[in-house]
Design a protein around this motif. Sequence first.
Motif, short mmCIF file in Angstrom:
data_model
loop_
_atom_site.label_atom_id
_atom_site.label_comp_id
_atom_site.label_asym_id
_atom_site.label_seq_id
_atom_site.Cartn_x
_atom_site.Cartn_y
_atom_site.Cartn_z
N ILE A 129 22.07 40.18 18.64
CA ILE A 129 20.63 40.34 18.48
C ILE A 129 20.41 41.46 17.47
O ILE A 129 21.18 42.42 17.41
CB ILE A 129 19.97 40.68 19.83
N ARG A 130 19.37 41.34 16.66
CA ARG A 130 19.13 42.32 15.59
C ARG A 130 19.07 43.74 16.12
O ARG A 130 19.66 44.65 15.55
CB ARG A 130 17.82 41.98 14.87
N ASP A 131 18.30 43.96 17.18
CA ASP A 131 18.21 45.29 17.78
C ASP A 131 19.33 45.43 18.79
O ASP A 131 19.35 44.74 19.81
CB ASP A 131 16.84 45.47 18.45
N PHE A 132 20.24 46.35 18.53
CA PHE A 132 21.42 46.48 19.38
C PHE A 132 21.09 47.03 20.76
O PHE A 132 21.84 46.83 21.71
CB PHE A 132 22.45 47.38 18.70
N ALA A 133 20.00 47.77 20.90
CA ALA A 133 19.61 48.32 22.21
C ALA A 133 18.09 48.45 22.25
O ALA A 133 17.46 48.70 21.23
CB ALA A 133 20.26 49.69 22.42
N PHE A 134 17.54 48.27 23.46
CA PHE A 134 16.09 48.38 23.60
C PHE A 134 15.77 48.72 25.05
O PHE A 134 16.37 48.18 25.97
CB PHE A 134 15.41 47.05 23.23
N GLU A 135 14.77 49.60 25.21
CA GLU A 135 14.42 50.07 26.55
C GLU A 135 14.05 48.93 27.50
O GLU A 135 14.49 48.90 28.65
CB GLU A 135 13.24 51.05 26.45
N HIS A 136 13.26 47.97 27.01
CA HIS A 136 12.76 46.95 27.93
C HIS A 136 13.84 45.99 28.42
O HIS A 136 13.62 45.23 29.35
CB HIS A 136 11.61 46.16 27.29
N ARG A 137 15.02 46.01 27.81
CA ARG A 137 16.11 45.16 28.30
C ARG A 137 16.67 45.65 29.63
O ARG A 137 17.42 44.93 30.29
CB ARG A 137 17.24 45.11 27.26
N THR A 138 16.31 46.86 30.02
CA THR A 138 16.85 47.42 31.26
C THR A 138 15.95 47.13 32.47
O THR A 138 16.35 47.41 33.59
CB THR A 138 17.01 48.95 31.14
N TYR A 139 14.77 46.59 32.26
CA TYR A 139 13.82 46.47 33.36
C TYR A 139 14.37 45.61 34.51
O TYR A 139 14.35 46.04 35.66
CB TYR A 139 12.49 45.88 32.87
N LEU A 140 14.83 44.41 34.21
CA LEU A 140 15.38 43.54 35.26
C LEU A 140 16.72 44.07 35.79
O LEU A 140 16.89 44.18 37.01
CB LEU A 140 15.51 42.11 34.75
N PRO A 141 17.68 44.40 34.92
CA PRO A 141 18.97 44.91 35.45
C PRO A 141 18.82 46.15 36.31
O PRO A 141 19.60 46.35 37.25
CB PRO A 141 19.76 45.22 34.17
N ASN A 142 17.82 46.98 36.03
CA ASN A 142 17.67 48.21 36.79
C ASN A 142 17.32 47.97 38.26
O ASN A 142 17.44 48.89 39.08
CB ASN A 142 16.61 49.11 36.16
N PHE A 143 16.95 46.76 38.61
CA PHE A 143 16.80 46.43 40.03
C PHE A 143 18.14 46.63 40.73
O PHE A 143 18.19 47.12 41.87
CB PHE A 143 16.33 44.99 40.21
N GLY A 144 19.23 46.24 40.06
CA GLY A 144 20.56 46.44 40.65
C GLY A 144 20.87 47.91 40.85
O GLY A 144 21.42 48.31 41.89
N LEU A 145 20.53 48.75 39.86
CA LEU A 145 20.75 50.19 40.01
C LEU A 145 19.88 50.79 41.11
O LEU A 145 20.32 51.67 41.86
CB LEU A 145 20.47 50.90 38.68
N ALA A 146 18.64 50.31 41.21
CA ALA A 146 17.76 50.80 42.27
C ALA A 146 18.30 50.43 43.64
O ALA A 146 18.30 51.25 44.57
CB ALA A 146 16.35 50.22 42.08
N LEU A 147 18.79 49.21 43.76
CA LEU A 147 19.36 48.75 45.03
C LEU A 147 20.61 49.56 45.38
O LEU A 147 20.80 49.97 46.54
CB LEU A 147 19.68 47.26 44.94
N ALA A 148 21.46 49.80 44.38
CA ALA A 148 22.68 50.58 44.61
C ALA A 148 22.33 52.02 45.01
O ALA A 148 22.96 52.59 45.91
CB ALA A 148 23.55 50.56 43.36
N SER A 149 21.32 52.60 44.37
CA SER A 149 20.91 53.96 44.69
C SER A 149 20.38 54.04 46.12
O SER A 149 20.72 54.97 46.88
CB SER A 149 19.84 54.43 43.71
#
Length: 377
Positions: A129-149
């Motif tokens: 993807i053209r943009d190698f990193a972007f803040e909004h790409r973490t919104y859904l995955p961060n559910f996993g981090l929230a659950l783990a926390s």
Amino acid sequence: RQLLAGAIVSIFLGALLAVLLWFQFGEGFLAGLSEATAETDIVGRWQYLAIQVGVVWEYIGKWILPLQQQLDFDKRPVSVSSLSLWLGAAGHLVVLVAALLFRIRFPLLAFAVLFYYGAHLVESSLIPIRDFAFEHRTYLPNFGLALASAWLIAFSLGLGKRQGRELTVIAALVLSASLGALTINRVAQWSDPPRFFEAEIATNPESLRPWSMLGEHYLRTRDNAKAVDTMLRGYNTIGQGYDRQNNTLVAFLQNLVLALDRVDRDREAFTLLSEQDFENYDGLNRSKLLLLRGNLIAQQGRPATAEADFREALRFNRANADAKLSLGKVLYQQAKLDEAEQIFEDYLVSHPFHIYRSEAVELLESMPQVRLQLQQQ
């Protein structure tokens, strides 16, 4: 064993599907599939994956210590021989293997970890993807981090002694208050566009996007002088080495040319476009830049010269509605009415909802009168 058996069956079925598609569609299928799953060819799939190794760790780091939050990350390709690359990859592998090994004993934690990595698969694996990193790409995955926390806090409360549990509760409350304060500050930044974009620029001045977005904000509020000053500072800060395949650069140039034109500095705008090596841009972006230059030339009262740029813009992108309309207008100005009529009619059919279609309709309706005037001369 069940997990291994399931993985083997999935791989077998995937391979069987690939073979069937190959026999059905041949090499064209694989070529089309490859093109459809790559937004850019600036980096290859494995190089993109190498970049994502560090990017995902940065996402995790931002979750643990959410300081210097940014919308746009300016990431560059990494060397395959980089020690940080291999350490990062090893770290991901350890986390994933641990989640699989402890999935029976700690199923919720294992699910949280696997969910996090699974949710990152589309944008942080082998699809460039053209943009190698972007803040909004973490919104859904961060559910996993929230659950783990949440699991870790609950686990520590369940295992610890009374004093330990009290300390855990206090730490959780302090953490919640701290994160709440950071969230309030971030929301305040988002509600004040100049403040937000200035913060983005301060965090990552080498990224063109916040410069462009701040300039665009000033354009929308008709503060044209600030728009020019902001975008020229950004352009001079980043220099000429910015990635020519990045759509952000072309959007930035479009806004900068518009701002310069609004403050009657169209000669500077023309010079800026003339400095661009159009050969370094892909077809779609080259079409946009040719349209920009053609419009500036047309404003200078040189429709024949502008015509060449508009034709070239359409050669690279036949769907460029603005180029088609502009070509029809300069043909009309040169009294090339037959071709202008064809261009306008094609434009109206191809782009029935384009914002400037009324201009084409007005010029078409005026053509009989113009033809009559030309015959009488």
